[in-house]
Design a protein around this motif. Structure first.
Motif, PDB file in Angstrom:
ATOM      1  N   PRO A 123      65.566  -0.806  -8.763  1.00  0.00           N
ATOM      2  CA  PRO A 123      64.861  -1.415  -7.639  1.00  0.00           C
ATOM      3  C   PRO A 123      64.548  -0.381  -6.559  1.00  0.00           C
ATOM      4  N   GLY A 124      63.344  -0.426  -6.063  1.00  0.00           N
ATOM      5  CA  GLY A 124      62.960   0.457  -4.960  1.00  0.00           C
ATOM      6  C   GLY A 124      62.542   1.847  -5.392  1.00  0.00           C
ATOM      7  N   ALA A 125      62.498   2.111  -6.709  1.00  0.00           N
ATOM      8  CA  ALA A 125      62.133   3.457  -7.159  1.00  0.00           C
ATOM      9  C   ALA A 125      60.664   3.738  -6.835  1.00  0.00           C
ATOM     10  N   ASP A 126      60.438   4.828  -6.094  1.00  0.00           N
ATOM     11  CA  ASP A 126      59.072   5.235  -5.768  1.00  0.00           C
ATOM     12  C   ASP A 126      58.642   6.254  -6.827  1.00  0.00           C
ATOM     13  N   PRO A 127      57.639   5.924  -7.644  1.00  0.00           N
ATOM     14  CA  PRO A 127      57.245   6.844  -8.723  1.00  0.00           C
ATOM     15  C   PRO A 127      56.952   8.253  -8.215  1.00  0.00           C
ATOM     16  N   ALA A 128      56.495   8.366  -6.971  1.00  0.00           N
ATOM     17  CA  ALA A 128      56.179   9.687  -6.419  1.00  0.00           C
ATOM     18  C   ALA A 128      57.434  10.528  -6.207  1.00  0.00           C
ATOM     19  N   ASN A 129      58.599   9.869  -6.200  1.00  0.00           N
ATOM     20  CA  ASN A 129      59.850  10.595  -5.980  1.00  0.00           C
ATOM     21  C   ASN A 129      60.618  10.861  -7.268  1.00  0.00           C
ATOM     22  N   LEU A 130      60.061  10.467  -8.388  1.00  0.00           N
ATOM     23  CA  LEU A 130      60.769  10.609  -9.659  1.00  0.00           C
ATOM     24  C   LEU A 130      60.260  11.826 -10.442  1.00  0.00           C
TER      25      LEU A 130
END
Lengths: 414, 266
Positions: B212-219
């Motif tokens: 939950p809350g995962a920002d694809p730009a931060n992965l």
């Protein structure tokens, strides 16, 4: 994995990239290279390909205007009980060089209690500006107040480069700050340079247990953060006449907000003086047993030096971890390093190859240690070391165990 | 007590050698292992559960085969293993790794202690632990070589930390993240009973969409500020060494002693 793009038309199926891949992520299928899920996008294969069939697509460049707002090189000055740690002075030396190349200023951040004198020292080692946070809150290093105060300064003044020593505290602080700033942090750099074309910080560090070197960039995030281990760079010569500007800053948070307290400290009565030894005599797998370190100790004692060890000798339990030299042990740069029965695995070389003079004593003439040595004796260390002790005895006119002072006295006279 | 252990599967870098002919890594037959420093974290987590009760969950991010590392942790007594595996995570540097692990820990709900090894032997950065602590607002306690006391009621932990100058006794508020050093304990061997249990219970796999809350730009690669731009073999030293044959040991020792005195390194 989707990271590495392979141009199947260009690929010759030569396998050069397969040899270069540290992770075993490439295979040859029907004379064309394919990538599997072990790929970490490290880039080792890119240079190996003779026909440029491999590519890791990078994100588009950052907002140049936003990035150009970041200026200056900063160094965190670590201190313990009111004394500046040597690694911080080494960082100031590197910081000065980088700041000059970038045509910008060098700023030192000194946090502690009763540490005003360290601000002056930082100037003598090359800082133009010093942020001095002198407060009981900073009596002992603690992550939250140190990181909190430095983060406030970084967000306000926006340095382009931020350097720290890779000590326990330095790594702790750097990790917390980089997480908060969402910026790149490269640990244990052995080389720091400015790329002539882009002005970016080229950060070179050993990876994969020291078996390969990697150059790392932080293109789109600021500051570019890096840590460097003690003794990797030379200690600059301080210039007491240098002038700098010292600005006092207040802690960013009160004591009540700090979730940790230092309740005690036991200084280790250091029995192993590896870090600052002028001479190190070290033993490896060839020593064979704990008792095998006896001649090594005798030679070290006679030369007023310290005893070092390779990871194999430490892992075998022959000698304690405090003696370990290498990637996972200490980095040393003595005037003289005598490696006895050490084959010279890269992880060991990473910790000692900047020593001024290296002597290798090994039975195996093909041992890699000879490739970094200035002098070598191919032979059994248990025969060579006693012979060496006899020869030094004749020349230094001291008895074994008599210590460095005596040897020094003799040498000064001669 | 809710205890979480973060671990990494790594190639055994101690076995890596360079082929002197081609100057490339010889990686044949190099096994993947649980990062040695993480074994101490697993052991400490299991010991805490044995003393205080509760549950130990091991989390690892990596390719599917990293499930082996989690099974080994379960073999040592960890209750559950969670593997974070998704193409979206590939290419993560230490920032993106700590971001992703932090999301997974948050999903598991309230925890008391998170344990990590002090560093992984393949990257040697030691940055992921402090990063997770910062992401989650946990009290960071790094380089711990002994848990002196832990009081879950009062929410306090006292640890000894190994620093360059000696050992620091530090008290912190729970929940806390500890990175542990080699000397903290003696990791136990996995038992056959627990290894069987690991196969029975299985390893849960979470993808990016499970966080939950995962920002694809931060992965993965997109969330990683650092980029490796070049990899090369470590440079050797310049010049060739002067080698004295050890057949006549005394003569060789005598020549070497002369050279070293002339070098003024003694």
């Amino acid at each position: 994995m989707g990271l590495l793009k392979i141009d199947k038309e260009k690929c010759l199926g030569c396998g050069a990239c397969i040899d270069a891949c540290p992770y075993g992520a490439l295979d040859l299928v029907d004379d064309v290279v394919v990538v599997n899920e072990k790929c970490t996008a490290c880039g080792a294969c890119i240079d190996a390909c003779p026909v440029m069939a491999l590519l890791i697509p990078r994100l588009s460049g950052g907002d140049a205007e936003r990035l150009s707002a970041y200026r200056g090189v900063w160094v965190w000055i670590e201190q313990f009980h009111g004394r500046m740690c040597e690694v911080s002075a080494e960082m100031l030396g590197q910081g000065r060089r980088l700041a000059d190349t970038r045509g910008t200023a060098l700023t030192a951040c000194v946090l502690g209690r009763n540490v005003e004198h360290i601000a002056g020292e930082a100037v003598s080692y090359g800082a133009d500006h010093v942020f001095l946070a002198d407060d009981p809150l900073f009596e002992s290093y603690r992550t939250i107040p140190y990181a909190g105060t430095l983060l406030g300064l970084v967000r306000e003044h926006m340095p382009e480069i931020f350097l720290l020593g890779a000590s326990a505290r330095g790594r702790d602080l750097a990790g917390a700050m980089a997480a908060d700033l969402h910026t790149g942090l490269t640990a244990d750099c052995t080389g720091l340079d400015i790329d002539a074309d882009t002005g970016l910080l080229l950060q070179t560090r050993p990876a994969f247990g020291g078996n390969i070197m990697a150059t790392i960039l932080c293109r789109d995030y600021r500051p570019q953060m890096a840590t460097v281990r003690h003794h990797v760079f030379e200690l600059p010569i301080p210039d007491r006449t240098r002038q700098g500007q010292i600005v006092r800053v207040a802690p960013a948070l009160p004591e009540e907000k700090v979730p940790t307290r230092v309740v005690g400290f036991t200084e280790e009565t250091e029995t192993v003086h590896l870090a600052n030894a002028k001479v190190i005599v070290a033993g490896g797998r060839g020593v064979g047993s704990a008792a095998g370190f006896e001649p090594i100790r005798r030679l070290a004692d006679m030369l007023g030096g310290a005893v070092g060890a390779s990871r194999s000798a430490v892992d075998a339990g022959w000698i304690s971890y405090a003696h370990q030299v290498g990637q996972t042990g200490r980095t040393v740069r003595p005037d003289l390093y005598i490696a006895c029965g050490i084959s010279g695995a890269i992880q060991h070389l990473a910790g000692m190859k900047t020593s001024r003079v290296i002597v290798a004593i090994n039975k195996n003439p093909d041992a890699p240690i000879f490739q970094v040595a200035n002098y070598g004796i191919v032979g059994d260390l248990f025969a060579v070391i006693p012979a060496l002790i006899d020869e030094f005895k004749k020349r230094l006119a001291v008895t074994p165990g008599f210590g460095a002072e005596a040897a020094e006295a003799v040498l000064t006279r001669s | 007590m809710n205890i979480i252990v973060c671990l990494k599967q790594v190639p055994n870098t101690a076995d890596v050698r360079i082929d002197p002919e081609t100057n490339t890594l010889i990686r044949e037959g190099i096994p993947n292992i649980v990062n040695p420093f993480d074994l101490y974290a697993i052991e400490e987590g299991v010991r805490l559960r044995e003393e205080f009760g509760g549950r130990v969950t091991a989390i690892s991010m990596g390719p599917p085969q990293a499930a082996e590392a989690l099974r080994e942790a379960m073999g040592m007594g960890v209750d559950e293993g969670i593997l974070l595996s998704d193409r979206a995570f590939a290419g993560s540097d230490s920032w993106a790794t700590s971001y992703t692990l932090a999301l997974a820990i948050r999903k598991l709900g309230a925890c008391d202690v998170v344990l990590c090894g002090k560093q992984a032997i393949d990257g040697d950065t030691g940055q992921v632990g402090p990063g997770i602590a910062r992401q989650l607002g946990l009290t960071p306690l790094t380089y711990v070589f002994r848990i002196h006391s832990l009081d879950p009621e009062a929410g306090k932990i006292v640890v000894e930390r190994l620093l360059e100058e000696g050992r620091e006794l530090a008290e912190g508020n729970l929940p806390a993240l500890l990175t542990v050093v080699k000397d903290i304990n003696q990791p136990r061997a996995a038992t056959l009973y627990d290894l069987r249990r690991s196969f029975r219970v299985g390893i849960r796999t979470w993808k990016a969409s499970d966080l939950p809350g995962a920002d694809p730009a931060n992965l993965g690669l997109s969330g990683s500020p650092t980029q490796v731009v070049r990899i090369f073999s470590p440079p050797g030293r310049k010049g060739s060494p002067e080698i004295f044959s050890g057949e006549r040991v005394e003569a060789a020792a005598s020549l070497l002693a002369d050279r070293l005195l002339a070098e003024h390194v003694l």
